[in-house]
Design an enzyme around this catalytic site. Sequence first.
Site, PDB file in Angstrom:
ATOM      1  N   ALA A 268      40.189  68.892  33.936  1.00 11.01           N
ATOM      2  CA  ALA A 268      41.209  68.001  33.408  1.00 11.01           C
ATOM      3  C   ALA A 268      40.650  66.587  33.372  1.00 11.01           C
ATOM      4  CB  ALA A 268      42.461  68.046  34.285  1.00 11.01           C
ATOM      5  N   MET A 269      41.431  65.673  32.795  1.00 12.00           N
ATOM      6  CA  MET A 269      40.951  64.303  32.622  1.00 12.00           C
ATOM      7  C   MET A 269      42.066  63.296  32.873  1.00 12.00           C
ATOM      8  SD  MET A 269      38.407  62.404  31.973  1.00 12.00           S
ATOM      9  CE  MET A 269      38.615  60.638  32.141  1.00 12.00           C
ATOM     10  N   GLU A 270      41.724  62.277  33.649  1.00 16.26           N
ATOM     11  CA  GLU A 270      42.704  61.321  34.184  1.00 16.26           C
ATOM     12  C   GLU A 270      43.031  60.151  33.267  1.00 16.26           C
ATOM     13  OE1 GLU A 270      39.540  61.807  35.430  1.00 16.26           O
ATOM     14  OE2 GLU A 270      38.603  59.902  35.976  1.00 16.26           O
ATOM     15  N   ASN A 271      42.893  60.287  31.940  1.00 19.14           N
ATOM     16  CA  ASN A 271      43.190  59.184  31.019  1.00 19.14           C
ATOM     17  C   ASN A 271      44.465  58.455  31.433  1.00 19.14           C
ATOM     18  OD1 ASN A 271      41.197  60.478  29.217  1.00 19.14           O
ATOM     19  ND2 ASN A 271      42.830  61.998  29.025  1.00 19.14           N
ATOM     20  N   HIS A 303      44.808  65.789  41.846  1.00 20.51           N
ATOM     21  CA  HIS A 303      43.524  65.096  41.659  1.00 20.51           C
ATOM     22  C   HIS A 303      43.620  64.086  40.517  1.00 20.51           C
ATOM     23  CE1 HIS A 303      39.024  64.925  41.606  1.00 20.51           C
ATOM     24  NE2 HIS A 303      39.233  64.666  40.313  1.00 20.51           N
ATOM     25  N   GLU A 304      44.085  64.549  39.373  1.00 21.59           N
ATOM     26  CA  GLU A 304      44.139  63.639  38.218  1.00 21.59           C
ATOM     27  C   GLU A 304      45.143  62.518  38.461  1.00 21.59           C
ATOM     28  OE1 GLU A 304      41.696  64.095  36.383  1.00 21.59           O
ATOM     29  OE2 GLU A 304      41.286  66.174  36.959  1.00 21.59           O
ATOM     30  N   GLU A 326      35.026  60.156  42.168  1.00 14.91           N
ATOM     31  CA  GLU A 326      35.213  61.610  42.294  1.00 14.91           C
ATOM     32  C   GLU A 326      35.197  62.087  43.746  1.00 14.91           C
ATOM     33  OE1 GLU A 326      36.476  63.109  40.050  1.00 14.91           O
ATOM     34  OE2 GLU A 326      35.954  62.012  38.233  1.00 14.91           O
TER      35      GLU A 326
HETATM   36  N1  ARG Z   1      37.029  62.831  35.520  1.00 11.96           N
HETATM   37  C1  ARG Z   1      37.384  64.202  35.297  1.00 11.96           C
HETATM   38  C2  ARG Z   1      37.901  64.720  36.623  1.00 11.96           C
HETATM   39  O1  ARG Z   1      37.241  64.745  37.612  1.00 11.96           O
HETATM   40  C3  ARG Z   1      36.284  65.083  34.825  1.00 11.96           C
HETATM   41  C4  ARG Z   1      35.545  64.628  33.613  1.00 11.96           C
HETATM   42  C5  ARG Z   1      34.402  65.512  33.353  1.00 11.96           C
HETATM   43  N2  ARG Z   1      33.514  64.931  32.407  1.00 11.96           N
HETATM   44  C6  ARG Z   1      32.265  65.390  32.233  1.00 11.96           C
HETATM   45  N3  ARG Z   1      31.499  64.819  31.358  1.00 11.96           N
HETATM   46  N4  ARG Z   1      31.787  66.388  32.920  1.00 11.96           N
HETATM   47  O2  ARG Z   1      39.004  65.048  36.776  1.00 11.96           O
HETATM   48 ZN    ZN Z   2      38.038  63.611  39.094  1.00 10.55          ZN
END
Ligand code: ARG
Ligand code: ZN
Length: 854
Positions: A268-271, A303-304, A326
């Site tokens: 997932a991604m925390e935008n 987490h996000e 992270e």
């Molecule tokens: N920041 C995201 C998370 O830890 C993961 C992004 C992964 N990006 C990548 N290029 N592997 O939740």
């Molecule tokens: Zn993360």
Amino acid sequence: MLDAQFTPQVPHTVRLSDYRPPDWLVPTVALDFDLAPGCTRVRATLTVTRNGAHDRPLVLDGQELRLLSLTVDGVADATQPVGEHLTLRLAGDTAVIETLVEIVPSANTRLMGLYASGGNLCTQCEAEGFRRITFFPDRPDVLSTYSVRMKADARAYPVLLANGNMVARGDDDGGDTHWAEWTDPWPKPCYLFALVAGDLQPLRDRFTTMSGREVQLAIWTAAADVPRCAHAMAALKTSMAWDEVHYGREYDLDVFNIVAVADFNFGAMENKGLNVFNSKYILADPETATDADFDAVAAVVAHEYFHNWTGNRITCRDWFQLSLKEGLTVFRDQQFSGDQGSRAVRRIDDVRSLRAVQFQEDAGPTAHPIRPDHYIEIGNFYTATVYNKGAEVIRMLYTLLGEAGFRAGTDLYFERHDGQAVTCEDFVRAMEDASGRDLTQFRRWYEQAGTPRVGVTLAHEGSTATITLTQTTPPTPGQPIKLPVHLPLRLALFDRASGARIGDERLVELTEATTTVVIPDVPTRPVLSLNRDFSAPVIVEHACPAADRVFLSAHDDDPFARYEALQQLALDTLSAEGPCDDLVAALGATLGGDDPAFIAEAVLLPTEAFIGDQAAVVAVDAIHARREAVRHAAATAHRDAWWAAYRGNADAAYAQTPEAKGRRRLKNVALGYLMATGEREAEVAAYAQFENANNMTDRIAALSVLANSDAPERTAALAAFYDRFKGDASVIDKWFSVQAMSSRADTLAATIALTRHPDFSHNPNRLRSLVGAFGVNQLRLHAADGAGYAFLADQVLSVDPVNPSTAARLMTPLGRWRRFDEGRAALMRAQLQRLLKTPRLSKDVFEMASKSLA
Ligand code: ARG
Ligand code: ZN
């Protein structure tokens, strides 16, 4: 003339030592999207300001963009990009740069930038995807406020989302197209930009923050999946409250949106304000998700969400600092998850995966510190080291500083660095300043790769116990010499006769190569319990008598240490020949305990891979045979107890409570042992469970033991499962996985055949479910004829042109050739060389293959 494309080129290495602050800043960005899958136009208006006195140009990154027009301060400019850069010489200290580019989301198979998934459009920008959307200084230390306008076909994309708050919307062309405007008041790096356009429905809820602000929450997905978002929504609200209580962190926008998409490279991604998730980590209901899936959904949602402070409000200066956000955020999500159920079981789980993945990484060709100092492709550094060892490093700070000291440290960190892009060093300094502790030596954890080994001896004379602890870290690529690290070891002594602990647990801080701990008033030779709760991410080397391990597995008052004693006893037993009576007896005693969730984890034998990790050379077939023999012995010796555990925990009612989950887990672990007895009755029970299950945990557990067997029901069960769940991607992923993970002799052939199944595709979840699962099947991947390696390399080559970041992940097992006998090692190297010889290989696979062979 040589065609540049065919010239083998060694890609550029990026180095931490080359870091320089940005030459130009971008205080504001306005983006205007005219969205369509086959052709999207992006107009970007950047205000740029010179950062300090210099005469260097503004360099914008851009990848696979068609530049249609460029103006500087309103004046048309004919500059064209060279390679992946657009370089502008600007006379003044500020300027307005406007670009118009065209991109093709439907052709974006890398799933970085703007892409199409399941009829929707979405973005993934971390780490370097924003440059695939527009020309921009794509680095995390350039923070901007964004306003976004997007326009799209109203029927295909009725929902238009971006970061922050929606400020306006309307219709065009008599309602055929519509538009929306969103602004995000918080300055952010471009990797946190997000946009989604799609035919989505929300599950809505609300959260009132600690200062009384009401936040509108929504999880967006296909209409049919809305009911499956309830667990994720509950987890979101629990996380929001948890972060207020435990870290004093409040949410800072009026809306929080989550979108679930089917095609996603990661979890997932925390935008900011618009998290985008792999649907695997949002959708959950009892019919289709296992208990482990439910837990993973809650952990990833947390987490996000936690990234909103640790990642977004305070971000990374450069990508070498990735663990700053992270490692800290994983530590926070682990603490959160521990608070939701059994803390000990969660710790066991986290340590198990650290050892399975991160310890292997630390012992292999791509070993790197949690803060790496060079990379070719940053996508290759989203690793278990940066994430999970990073979390262990934060946990050690927590242990060394204590709960209050650690909280003072995070408070100071938030106060000092809010709104900034900072380094791991800034974090450690905040911890140091708040606690008054000197963390000079502790900083080595950020610089040194490799898993430290702690050697232990215990002497007892008169009434004094003397513990001698030594530490060494083996060399890793590029780091031949290692220095001692500062590590906290929790230890305790137990009285052999009474089973009671002698005095309090001690926290010993190792800083030197050798440390001696002298403990008075110990009348008889005690039993030593070490690295309790896994206080440091190290390998303990303690030639401890089997009797002491048996004792600790029964008497230690730290549940993790009880688990660990049994694991070490099992490792000793499985790594040797000869009788296994001590282990079998200890398993029986543990099985007689009263906490099903704990018992289930404790009685599981170490995996074949983990047994292999203990030896200089992995004896693939012997390990499998020995483990099966010991499992059979433990299964038959306690046959009645396994049946009792199986039947006694087979609740008719289904609930998502820690108690019910623990009972299901024990029941299914017992089923595994019952299958190991070889009794027909076990197969009959497994098939009955498969057919009658009212939840996925039970159904897939039964299917997985059947898939691993020669039971006559095997084929029918696999077929029935497929028919029942076809069309449900996450469940069909499980169907692929149980087949690829089977120890049966025909597994490679079956796996290859499954790559021709109509449901096999280059979707990242599907690739991981089949090819990724086969890659961790030690017995079958490492078939002596090398056919498993050839299959893996075939898959990497087929995926690389489509999705290099996923391809690079699939090849990790090949990098471990040094751990195998010369025959296998040569076959693995041959596949790596074959990869490296392939023209137009991605940077991602090039970096992994070249480092693996070095
Ligand atoms: N920041 C995201 C998370 O830890 C993961 C992004 C992964 N990006 C990548 N290029 N592997 O939740
Ligand atoms: Zn993360």
